[in-house]
Design an enzyme around this catalytic site. Structure first.
Site, PDB file in Angstrom:
ATOM      1  N   ASP A 163      -6.023   1.664  -3.752  1.00  0.00           N
ATOM      2  CA  ASP A 163      -7.170   1.451  -3.073  1.00  0.00           C
ATOM      3  C   ASP A 163      -7.680   2.764  -1.908  1.00  0.00           C
ATOM      4  O   ASP A 163      -8.529   2.722  -1.380  1.00  0.00           O
ATOM      5  CB  ASP A 163      -7.249   0.259  -2.271  1.00  0.00           C
ATOM      6  CG  ASP A 163      -6.133   0.281  -1.023  1.00  0.00           C
ATOM      7  OD1 ASP A 163      -5.666   1.242  -0.707  1.00  0.00           O
ATOM      8  OD2 ASP A 163      -6.409  -0.491  -0.005  1.00  0.00           O
ATOM      9  N   SER A 200       0.641  -1.190  -0.017  1.00  0.00           N
ATOM     10  CA  SER A 200      -0.165   0.028  -0.097  1.00  0.00           C
ATOM     11  C   SER A 200       0.782   1.112   0.119  1.00  0.00           C
ATOM     12  O   SER A 200       1.548   1.562  -0.897  1.00  0.00           O
ATOM     13  CB  SER A 200      -0.822  -0.044   1.173  1.00  0.00           C
ATOM     14  OG  SER A 200      -1.844   0.902   1.106  1.00  0.00           O
TER      15      SER A 200
END
Length: 472
Positions: free
Chosen positions: A248, A110
């Site tokens: 995301d 991430s």
């Protein structure tokens, strides 16, 4: 061939579950460790059966292909088939796996620095639960091989993800708008440009790089804040869109290049989609309740598994979840202009970006105009990096147990706490209405600080002063 107890492996390697999958230093994520996690996932969810496909994707970190190779080795050892979707956004892989009814594995760290990485796991019906994590960590597996070649890429997942949104919004939605895409090393950079262009925008790609850039949408640095302002002025932008590394979590800038806070993005997106119930972590802005837009607001611990668990308890009406980082989780009962939106209960960056652009176009305002009329509550956040989790926990225990420790940190500058919330970390509300929230990161050795106040400079000062006092 090596027999590995996952609990012991976690302790020895330092690669362990946080709020979003298993993560650790790349130097600790050996092929054996990653293959063992893959086998533990397959064992815990009883997936080992002939013909079982497992979707596999990765982000653009330099370490991700090698970790993906170890995952391939584990999948094949278990007798399952690899459906390799290549480099793509995490929500694209999740959407594909849901549609196909198969489990999935995403190699991604991430937003955390490039010297770290991670692996996320999905059941056929969505993200694994904390109970699934517990079953994985209690497993013992035998690793036969720790590396295998990556298969050819199946482009279906990326195609399906793009189609989800180009079919939902009008083809001329963004006609006449200039939208900048801060590409950096985001796995979503090409998808963003493609979808925005298909919806009529003039797209300007900015700062593409093959060197990994750890964009944290909850703690945007001053350099990126200034980049946003400069780009908006230089290219006469109507909006600026970016994401974190695996796509995301959105980063959305208005026509002045000012980045919008993730919890405000989530609030506006949930309104646009007609949500009746919002599920969101305790760290998010209290404007959510103050807006009066939703019948129910459910507060949870920080992390998508907790938000998803809260969403699963809702049986009536439209339900949406979002986090302070802007990641939006679409539950059941949501729609866009009367068109049903299929549920995607994992963090997504593209949906909130498009929702805010559509909302602004529908109201005939610029993006900054969407903030007009919102309750005047402002949030800020930042973190101290390389701050051991044990130190964070010890600090919070002292602050909760000893009033003198509280005064030793803040003195009389904040007044008297009138409420204390320990849902996740320590969240203090003061008589002035100011809020300060401290918690250890679940993904890295960092201490995070969130603050809320009646104006942005005050919120930013609360964060800066608190972290400065803690750092000494």
């Amino acid at each position: 061939m090596t027999t590995i107890n996952i609990q012991q492996m976690m302790a020895d390697s330092g690669v362990a579950f946080g709020t979003s999958g298993a993560r650790g230093l790349v130097s600790q994520m050996s092929g054996e460790v990653c293959a063992a996690y893959t086998l533990a996932f397959i064992q815990a969810l009883n997936l080992s059966r002939p013909g079982q496909r497992i979707a596999l994707g990765m982000d653009l970190r330099p370490s991700s292909p090698e970790i993906a190779q170890a995952c391939v080795a584990g999948i094949r050892q278990a007798g399952c088939q690899v459906d390799f979707c290549g480099a793509l956004p995490t929500p694209a892989l999740a959407l594909y796996a849901l549609a196909e009814g198969i489990p999935a594995i995403m190699v991604t760290g991430s937003h955390i620095p490039f010297d770290r990485n991670g692996i996320k796991f999905y059941r056929a019906d969505g993200e694994i639960s904390k109970a699934d994590e517990a079953a994985m960590t209690s497993a013992t597996v035998t690793v036969e091989a720790a590396v295998a070649e990556l298969p050819a890429v199946n482009p279906a997942a990326l195609s399906q993800y793009c189609q989800r949104y180009t079919s939902l919004f009008a083809k001329d939605l963004l006609a006449g708008w200039r939208v900048g895409v801060y590409e950096h090393s985001s796995a979503a950079r090409d998808v963003l440009k493609e979808v925005l262009a298909e919806l009529g925008a003039e797209v300007i790609g900015l700062e593409r790089t093959e060197t990994f850039v750890p964009i944290d949408t909850e703690a945007v640095g001053e350099a990126d804040r200034q980049r946003g302002r400069d780009w908006a002025a230089q290219y006469r932008l109507d909006a600026l869109i970016s994401t974190d590394g695996d796509g995301d979590r959105p980063l959305i800038g208005d026509e002045s290049g000012e980045w919008l806070r993730g919890d405000i993005v989530g609030l506006l997106c949930a309104k646009f989609l007609g949500a009746d119930t919002v599920v969101t972590p305790v760290s998010c802005n209290t404007a959510i309740e103050a807006s009066g837009w939703f019948k129910h607001v459910i507060r949870t611990r920080i992390g998508s598994p907790y938000v998803i668990a809260g969403m699963e308890q809702v049986t009536e009406g439209g339900v949406a979840g979002f986090e302070a980082n802007g990641g939006f989780l679409a539950g059941n009962g949501l729609s866009v202009n009367g068109k049903r939106l299929a549920a995607l209960p994992t963090r997504d960056s593209l949906l909130p970006a498009l929702a805010l652009l559509a909302m602004a176009r529908g109201q005939g305002v610029k993006l900054s105009g969407l903030l007009q009329g919102l309750p005047q509550r402002f949030t800020a956040s930042d973190r101290i990096q390389e701050f051991p989790v044990a130190n964070s926990r010890a600090l919070l225990e002292r602050l909760q147990a000893d009033a003198s420790a509280y005064r030793g940190l803040w003195g009389d500058t904040l007044g008297t706490p009138v409420a204390s919330d320990t849902t996740d970390g320590l969240r203090l509300t003061f008589a002035s209405g100011d809020i300060v929230h401290l918690r250890p990161s679940g993904n890295a050795p960092e201490l995070r600080c969130y603050a809320e106040a009646d104006d942005m400079p005050r919120a930013q000062k609360l964060v800066a002063d608190t972290l400065q006092r803690i750092a000494g």
